[in-house]
Design an enzyme around this catalytic site. Structure first.
Site, PDB file in Angstrom:
ATOM      1  N   GLU A 113     -53.473   1.994 -31.607  1.00  0.00           N
ATOM      2  CA  GLU A 113     -53.431   0.657 -32.171  1.00  0.00           C
ATOM      3  C   GLU A 113     -52.676  -0.282 -31.229  1.00  0.00           C
ATOM      4  OE1 GLU A 113     -50.994  -0.877 -35.879  1.00  0.00           O
ATOM      5  OE2 GLU A 113     -52.681   0.395 -36.464  1.00  0.00           O
ATOM      6  N   GLU A 170     -55.958  -4.242 -43.656  1.00  0.00           N
ATOM      7  CA  GLU A 170     -54.569  -4.032 -44.083  1.00  0.00           C
ATOM      8  C   GLU A 170     -54.344  -4.731 -45.419  1.00  0.00           C
ATOM      9  OE1 GLU A 170     -52.497  -5.847 -40.774  1.00  0.00           O
ATOM     10  OE2 GLU A 170     -52.013  -3.865 -39.995  1.00  0.00           O
ATOM     11  N   ASP A 226     -54.994  -4.651 -33.572  1.00  0.00           N
ATOM     12  CA  ASP A 226     -54.213  -4.867 -34.783  1.00  0.00           C
ATOM     13  C   ASP A 226     -53.976  -6.356 -35.011  1.00  0.00           C
ATOM     14  OD1 ASP A 226     -52.687  -4.205 -37.019  1.00  0.00           O
ATOM     15  OD2 ASP A 226     -50.848  -4.043 -35.862  1.00  0.00           O
TER      16      ASP A 226
END
Length: 127
Positions: free
Chosen positions: A30, A117, A60
């Site tokens: 990531e 997320e 990310d």
């Protein structure tokens, strides 16, 4: 510390994975998009070599920082990780929902895995 300035990073990760008995293709690294911008040319070289070794790469916090569609086109990511600000608010905020939906469509069109997320309830998980 920014590891994307270490030219030998792909070899370090490859050694670690092999010592652990894990194929690099089973590992996704990531990378926060802001880290790429410190020295884009050097970062591009390193992440390209990571991909050549078989590692997956996830961008990310997509949509909150320095990314542009041009950079997304240039960089060899395999996964797009949509920031929680767009995911969490999507159930109640039409603008956040539109950004989330368009990010998901973009990721799918580019054959990327998509991670959202902040999916904490069934209602939030509109994907």
């Amino acid at each position: 510390m920014n590891n994307l300035d270490k030219l030998n990073l792909p070899e370090i990760f490859d050694d670690i994975a092999r010592e652990a008995g894990v194929e690099p293709g089973r590992v996704t690294l990531e990378i926060t998009e802001s880290r790429l911008m410190n020295d884009l040319a050097r970062s591009l070289e390193i992440i390209t070599r990571l991909r050549l070794k078989g590692f997956g790469l996830s961008i990310d916090d997509f949509g909150t920082g320095y990314s542009s569609l041009e950079k997304l086109k240039q960089l060899p990511f395999t996964e797009l990780k949509v920031d929680r600000a767009f995911v969490f608010g999507a159930a109640k905020d039409d603008t956040a929902r539109a950004i989330l939906e368009s990010s998901v469509r973009l990721g799918r069109a580019l054959n990327m895995n998509i991670v959202a997320e902040g999916v904490e309830t069934r209602k939030t998980g509109i994907l």
